[in-house]
Design a protein around this motif. Sequence first.
Motif, PDB file in Angstrom:
ATOM      1  N   THR A 331       0.841  -1.201   0.000  1.00  0.00           N
ATOM      2  CA  THR A 331       0.000   0.000   0.000  1.00  0.00           C
ATOM      3  C   THR A 331       0.876   1.250   0.000  1.00  0.00           C
ATOM      4  OG1 THR A 331      -1.633  -1.259   1.233  1.00  0.00           O
ATOM      5  CG2 THR A 331      -1.976   1.111   1.103  1.00  0.00           C
ATOM      6  N   GLY A 407      -7.206  -3.534   2.933  1.00  0.00           N
ATOM      7  CA  GLY A 407      -6.433  -4.512   3.694  1.00  0.00           C
ATOM      8  C   GLY A 407      -7.211  -5.719   4.130  1.00  0.00           C
ATOM      9  N   GLU A 408      -8.510  -5.569   4.348  1.00  0.00           N
ATOM     10  CA  GLU A 408      -9.336  -6.684   4.792  1.00  0.00           C
ATOM     11  C   GLU A 408     -10.789  -6.273   4.580  1.00  0.00           C
ATOM     12  OE1 GLU A 408      -9.710  -6.967   9.073  1.00  0.00           O
ATOM     13  OE2 GLU A 408      -8.426  -5.225   9.274  1.00  0.00           O
ATOM     14  N   PRO A 409     -11.694  -7.226   4.689  1.00  0.00           N
ATOM     15  CA  PRO A 409     -13.101  -6.841   4.560  1.00  0.00           C
ATOM     16  C   PRO A 409     -13.457  -5.845   5.662  1.00  0.00           C
ATOM     17  CG  PRO A 409     -12.847  -9.244   4.510  1.00  0.00           C
ATOM     18  CD  PRO A 409     -11.517  -8.664   4.913  1.00  0.00           C
ATOM     19  N   ASP A 431     -14.025   1.364  -0.699  1.00  0.00           N
ATOM     20  CA  ASP A 431     -13.478   0.139  -0.120  1.00  0.00           C
ATOM     21  C   ASP A 431     -12.729  -0.546  -1.251  1.00  0.00           C
ATOM     22  OD1 ASP A 431     -12.926  -2.314   0.986  1.00  0.00           O
ATOM     23  OD2 ASP A 431     -15.012  -2.945   1.172  1.00  0.00           O
ATOM     24  N   THR A 432     -11.395  -0.538  -1.150  1.00  0.00           N
ATOM     25  CA  THR A 432     -10.556  -0.937  -2.280  1.00  0.00           C
ATOM     26  C   THR A 432      -9.972  -2.324  -2.057  1.00  0.00           C
ATOM     27  OG1 THR A 432      -8.585   0.043  -1.264  1.00  0.00           O
ATOM     28  CG2 THR A 432      -9.909   1.481  -2.659  1.00  0.00           C
ATOM     29  N   TRP A 433     -10.304  -3.246  -2.940  1.00  0.00           N
ATOM     30  CA  TRP A 433      -9.740  -4.598  -2.842  1.00  0.00           C
ATOM     31  C   TRP A 433      -8.565  -4.729  -3.803  1.00  0.00           C
ATOM     32  CZ3 TRP A 433      -8.364  -8.386  -6.177  1.00  0.00           C
ATOM     33  CH2 TRP A 433      -7.957  -9.606  -5.594  1.00  0.00           C
ATOM     34  N   TRP A 434      -7.474  -5.233  -3.304  1.00  0.00           N
ATOM     35  CA  TRP A 434      -6.321  -5.581  -4.132  1.00  0.00           C
ATOM     36  C   TRP A 434      -5.340  -6.366  -3.304  1.00  0.00           C
ATOM     37  CZ3 TRP A 434      -1.513  -2.480  -3.847  1.00  0.00           C
ATOM     38  CH2 TRP A 434      -1.563  -1.454  -2.890  1.00  0.00           C
ATOM     39  N   GLN A 435      -4.194  -6.686  -3.839  1.00  0.00           N
ATOM     40  CA  GLN A 435      -3.187  -7.510  -3.171  1.00  0.00           C
ATOM     41  C   GLN A 435      -1.795  -7.047  -3.586  1.00  0.00           C
ATOM     42  OE1 GLN A 435      -4.417 -11.176  -5.315  1.00  0.00           O
ATOM     43  NE2 GLN A 435      -5.014 -11.938  -3.302  1.00  0.00           N
ATOM     44  N   THR A 436      -0.797  -7.515  -2.830  1.00  0.00           N
ATOM     45  CA  THR A 436       0.585  -7.251  -3.227  1.00  0.00           C
ATOM     46  C   THR A 436       0.772  -7.712  -4.678  1.00  0.00           C
ATOM     47  OG1 THR A 436       1.199  -7.723  -0.953  1.00  0.00           O
ATOM     48  CG2 THR A 436       2.993  -7.577  -2.537  1.00  0.00           C
ATOM     49  N   ASP A 520      -9.014 -15.438  -2.353  1.00  0.00           N
ATOM     50  CA  ASP A 520     -10.107 -14.870  -1.558  1.00  0.00           C
ATOM     51  C   ASP A 520     -11.439 -15.506  -1.927  1.00  0.00           C
ATOM     52  OD1 ASP A 520      -8.062 -12.961  -1.011  1.00  0.00           O
ATOM     53  OD2 ASP A 520      -9.611 -11.506  -0.489  1.00  0.00           O
ATOM     54  N   LEU A 532     -16.249  -9.162  -0.492  1.00  0.00           N
ATOM     55  CA  LEU A 532     -15.076  -9.998  -0.226  1.00  0.00           C
ATOM     56  C   LEU A 532     -15.243 -10.649   1.132  1.00  0.00           C
ATOM     57  CD1 LEU A 532     -13.067 -10.100  -2.442  1.00  0.00           C
ATOM     58  CD2 LEU A 532     -14.087  -7.840  -2.423  1.00  0.00           C
ATOM     59  N   ARG A 535      -9.828 -14.818   3.196  1.00  0.00           N
ATOM     60  CA  ARG A 535      -9.038 -15.810   2.469  1.00  0.00           C
ATOM     61  C   ARG A 535      -9.657 -17.197   2.566  1.00  0.00           C
ATOM     62  NH1 ARG A 535      -4.629 -13.572  -0.423  1.00  0.00           N
ATOM     63  NH2 ARG A 535      -4.063 -15.759  -0.549  1.00  0.00           N
ATOM     64  N   ASN A 541      -5.059 -12.710   7.960  1.00  0.00           N
ATOM     65  CA  ASN A 541      -4.986 -11.276   7.800  1.00  0.00           C
ATOM     66  C   ASN A 541      -5.125 -10.655   9.192  1.00  0.00           C
ATOM     67  OD1 ASN A 541      -5.407  -8.586   7.110  1.00  0.00           O
ATOM     68  ND2 ASN A 541      -6.366  -9.152   5.172  1.00  0.00           N
ATOM     69  N   ARG A 546      -0.247  -9.612   6.368  1.00  0.00           N
ATOM     70  CA  ARG A 546      -0.457 -10.937   5.816  1.00  0.00           C
ATOM     71  C   ARG A 546       0.511 -11.949   6.423  1.00  0.00           C
ATOM     72  NH1 ARG A 546      -0.703 -11.211  -0.602  1.00  0.00           N
ATOM     73  NH2 ARG A 546      -0.056 -13.355  -0.899  1.00  0.00           N
TER      74      ARG A 546
END
Length: 671
Positions: A331, A407-409, A431-436, A520, A532, A535, A541, A546
Amino acid sequence: MVRDAHVPGGHVPSRHTLENLHTETRTFAPLVGMAAHANATGYEYKKAKADSLEYWREAALRLSWKQPFTEILDWSDAPVARWFHDGTLNACDNAVDRHVREGRGDRVAFHFVGEPGDTQTLTYADMLDRVQRAANGLLSLGVGKGDRVAIYLPQIPEAVVAMLACARIGAIHSVIFGGFSAESLRQRIDDAEAKLVITADGGNRRGAHLALKPLVDEALAPTAEHPTACESVKHVLTVKRTGQETAWQDGRDLWWHDVVDPQLPEHEPEWVEAEHPLFILYTSGTTGTPKGLYHTTGGYLTGVAHTHRIVFDIKPETDVYWCTADVGWVTGHSYIVYGPMINGATQVLYEGTPNTPHEGRWWEIIQEYKVTILYTAPTAIRTFMKWGHAIPDQYDLTSLRLLGSVGEPINPEAWMWYRNVIGGDRCPIVDTWWQTETGSILISPLPGVTATKPGSAMTAIPGIAVEVVDDSGAPVRNGEGGYLVITEPWPSMLRGIWGDRHRYQSTYWNHFDGMYFAGDGAKKDVDGDLWLMGRVDDVMNVSGHRLTTTEIEHALVSHPWVAEAAVVGANDEITGQAVVAFVIVRSDVEGIPTDGEAVATALRNHVRKQIGPLAKPRDILVVAEVPKTRSGKIMRRLLRDVAENRPVGDVTTLADSSVMDAIREGLAAGK
Ligand code: WT7
């Protein structure tokens, strides 16, 4: 339905998020005033749908290229993508030089606030001066294009400067979060074969000085177990931050101010191919060894700059943007360093914790700098809820116009509190969903365009194709849940795992044919909007950090008292999930305390030393046995029932069904 089968260690996602789903029906329409001026419009979705490659081409053209690209995507070596590959550019040039070149040098890049209260104002011109000196400093130490540099710094301007200086000379940075232990550092430095480590004497944390350089010294020292570890490291460059005493190894150790400050503030950026690696970032892997995900330059920068512009609706002339993440996580890479700086944003950079010296520190900073956009994590929001609204109520937060979560729901209660108490019932929440792995935001509402629902990340952003599928890979219907997958390549996708192409393929691409498996669980509601669910693999989380069950189990069994360990992520009101460990102590070792609490304390400290404070189990329960299937696999689902204080579920597949009774009885007796 998401089931235990199929995904190793899989489980039905968190019950409390599931329950919320059934009752949550509130919807907030986009603000009319915001829609009129928003960076994104609904047309964006149509355009991307009609031709997503063309959509990404236009997004990439907002970057400054040295040599323009002619091909958008080469997917012939799938799943390794090449985006814009025949173009050349430089990430630092885009984030810094360009603004100065185009007359924006006087704009503030960072309002830095140190935890003890020291501040610095850095304009884009100041940043250019600093990154050029730092780039020359790195070159003087023999670091060049393609070399890896490990960065282990507190959240101070030098962290940003160090990352950009690496990018400027084409070196690949690997930032390691300051909360990781010496052992974790050693693994990461060694895996990347870093030539240089950039650290600080220490940082400020909760009013105290947290030492960093001693951990680097420990990581680099050869041990009996690792006689040749970290031989790649030629120098340790240390920023003086706290002034604490620091051991020194002549020849190897150098002060940042001695190396960087005397350099000339003139340096021509190294123009790199779009697919040149920009950074490596380690995340928890299922085998216990962390995996070094790496991102390349052109596609990654396109993804972060574009999403930062449309999701945060950034207006660089007037906004003051604050992302509270640490630069040690993705992030911070995407939404402090690269995205916002490419967009010429003015940011707040804060070194410390939210309650030092008092619980209103964040709100005081927002009031002082008139922050307009705040991007933070649900765990922080829930902590503030616990402290009570009276604290933020004392500050003027009316400058805020947009709130982000990552970062999480985010549970609907926290979402509503964020909206009402922090956002004064007027700021949209993204509310932004994404990952490394994804590099940039893939699922989020767009302010001014998308209606929002408390707890839903809503829909894929324009140009991104996601789906929720069942075990066979077929899309589920609205109202049903399954696994989240990404069905088309995207510019900021990871290009691989450092040094291990096979693991990249097998981790993400072998579950469903031709689709990226995110790990997810997700549900489509009746309108088709996405929720979401956490996991479905053995990733936990904890406060947005993580961790995997295996890495903590490995750490526990490396302690001489432990015969066996099983770790689960249990729901936690504040941290989202918490680490709960079940351990069996050895019968053949003398002197193990009989008091479970004494064992727990020793093991907690051991995990802290092995991985870092962020991995410390909340609960460690000493048990006689752990539940296993007949094939010897630990049944974490049952342990999670115990950890969450629920009646234990179906035990018919257990090799010995009395094990669960014994655990329950043992715990009851211990209390
Ligand atoms: C995992 C990725 C993305 C930066 C921080 C974490 C979870 C992330 C959300 C969200 C629900 C979320 C997922 C994902 N996650 N954002 N808005 N809603 N879950 O990056 O450490 O790579 O972790 O974080 O489970 O897989 P990360």
